[in-house]
Write a protein that holds these residues in place. Sequence first.
Motif, mmCIF file in Angstrom:
data_model
loop_
_atom_site.group_PDB
_atom_site.id
_atom_site.type_symbol
_atom_site.label_atom_id
_atom_site.label_comp_id
_atom_site.label_asym_id
_atom_site.label_seq_id
_atom_site.Cartn_x
_atom_site.Cartn_y
_atom_site.Cartn_z
ATOM 1 N N LEU A 31 0.832 -1.209 0.000
ATOM 2 C CA LEU A 31 0.000 0.000 0.000
ATOM 3 C C LEU A 31 0.864 1.255 0.000
ATOM 4 O O LEU A 31 0.561 2.226 -0.703
ATOM 5 N N ASP A 32 1.934 1.243 0.775
ATOM 6 C CA ASP A 32 2.833 2.384 0.841
ATOM 7 C C ASP A 32 3.448 2.663 -0.531
ATOM 8 O O ASP A 32 3.479 3.811 -0.985
ATOM 9 N N GLU A 33 3.894 1.609 -1.200
ATOM 10 C CA GLU A 33 4.473 1.770 -2.537
ATOM 11 C C GLU A 33 3.441 2.289 -3.536
ATOM 12 O O GLU A 33 3.737 3.172 -4.342
ATOM 13 N N ALA A 34 2.223 1.745 -3.488
ATOM 14 C CA ALA A 34 1.179 2.159 -4.425
ATOM 15 C C ALA A 34 0.768 3.614 -4.196
ATOM 16 O O ALA A 34 0.625 4.372 -5.161
ATOM 17 N N LEU A 35 0.592 4.004 -2.938
ATOM 18 C CA LEU A 35 0.229 5.396 -2.639
ATOM 19 C C LEU A 35 1.351 6.349 -3.047
ATOM 20 O O LEU A 35 1.093 7.423 -3.593
ATOM 21 N N SER A 36 2.567 5.949 -2.788
ATOM 22 C CA SER A 36 3.712 6.793 -3.141
ATOM 23 C C SER A 36 3.806 6.974 -4.651
ATOM 24 O O SER A 36 3.998 8.087 -5.136
ATOM 25 N N LYS A 37 3.641 5.884 -5.378
ATOM 26 C CA LYS A 37 3.737 5.939 -6.831
ATOM 27 C C LYS A 37 2.589 6.749 -7.453
ATOM 28 O O LYS A 37 2.804 7.577 -8.331
ATOM 29 N N ALA A 38 1.381 6.524 -6.956
ATOM 30 C CA ALA A 38 0.206 7.174 -7.548
ATOM 31 C C ALA A 38 -0.012 8.610 -7.069
ATOM 32 O O ALA A 38 -0.503 9.444 -7.832
ATOM 33 N N HIS A 39 0.343 8.879 -5.797
ATOM 34 C CA HIS A 39 -0.025 10.181 -5.228
ATOM 35 C C HIS A 39 1.105 10.906 -4.502
ATOM 36 O O HIS A 39 0.897 12.012 -4.005
ATOM 37 N N GLY A 40 2.259 10.262 -4.390
ATOM 38 C CA GLY A 40 3.404 10.901 -3.750
ATOM 39 C C GLY A 40 3.292 11.040 -2.237
ATOM 40 O O GLY A 40 3.927 11.917 -1.658
ATOM 41 N N ILE A 41 2.462 10.185 -1.601
ATOM 42 C CA ILE A 41 2.361 10.218 -0.143
ATOM 43 C C ILE A 41 2.541 8.820 0.426
ATOM 44 O O ILE A 41 2.317 7.819 -0.263
ATOM 45 N N SER A 42 2.922 8.762 1.682
ATOM 46 C CA SER A 42 3.109 7.475 2.353
ATOM 47 C C SER A 42 1.818 7.033 3.038
ATOM 48 O O SER A 42 0.864 7.818 3.176
ATOM 49 N N VAL A 43 1.793 5.791 3.484
ATOM 50 C CA VAL A 43 0.653 5.288 4.250
ATOM 51 C C VAL A 43 0.494 6.109 5.521
ATOM 52 O O VAL A 43 -0.624 6.433 5.924
ATOM 53 N N LYS A 44 1.599 6.463 6.152
ATOM 54 C CA LYS A 44 1.525 7.259 7.388
ATOM 55 C C LYS A 44 0.910 8.626 7.115
ATOM 56 O O LYS A 44 0.071 9.103 7.891
ATOM 57 N N ALA A 45 1.305 9.269 6.032
ATOM 58 C CA ALA A 45 0.718 10.568 5.672
ATOM 59 C C ALA A 45 -0.767 10.414 5.362
ATOM 60 O O ALA A 45 -1.591 11.242 5.763
ATOM 61 N N PHE A 46 -1.125 9.337 4.643
ATOM 62 C CA PHE A 46 -2.529 9.087 4.340
ATOM 63 C C PHE A 46 -3.324 8.876 5.620
ATOM 64 O O PHE A 46 -4.454 9.359 5.742
ATOM 65 N N ASP A 47 -2.754 8.172 6.582
ATOM 66 C CA ASP A 47 -3.418 7.942 7.865
ATOM 67 C C ASP A 47 -3.746 9.269 8.542
ATOM 68 O O ASP A 47 -4.849 9.467 9.050
#
Length: 70
Positions: A32-48
């Motif tokens: 999830l971290d890799e996918a969010l970073s690639k698609a939106h430039g944010i980490s799972v922690k930032a998304f949280d």
Amino acid sequence: MSSTRRNEYLSDAEFRAWHGSLLFTNSTTRALDEALSKAHGISVKAFDVLITLFNATDGRLRMAELAEEI
């Protein structure tokens, strides 16, 4: 950890179940971290943090409240 020490707390089946659960959780979080970073430039922690603020009343939390939530 030795089998003897492990058996003080968990049966072999319980140990394997917990170990498998942790492996799954960690690999899923990494994916999830890799996918969010690639698609939106944010980490799972930032998304949280963002989703927690989005769901908060008025989209706001005090820093201490945010820390408790995440």
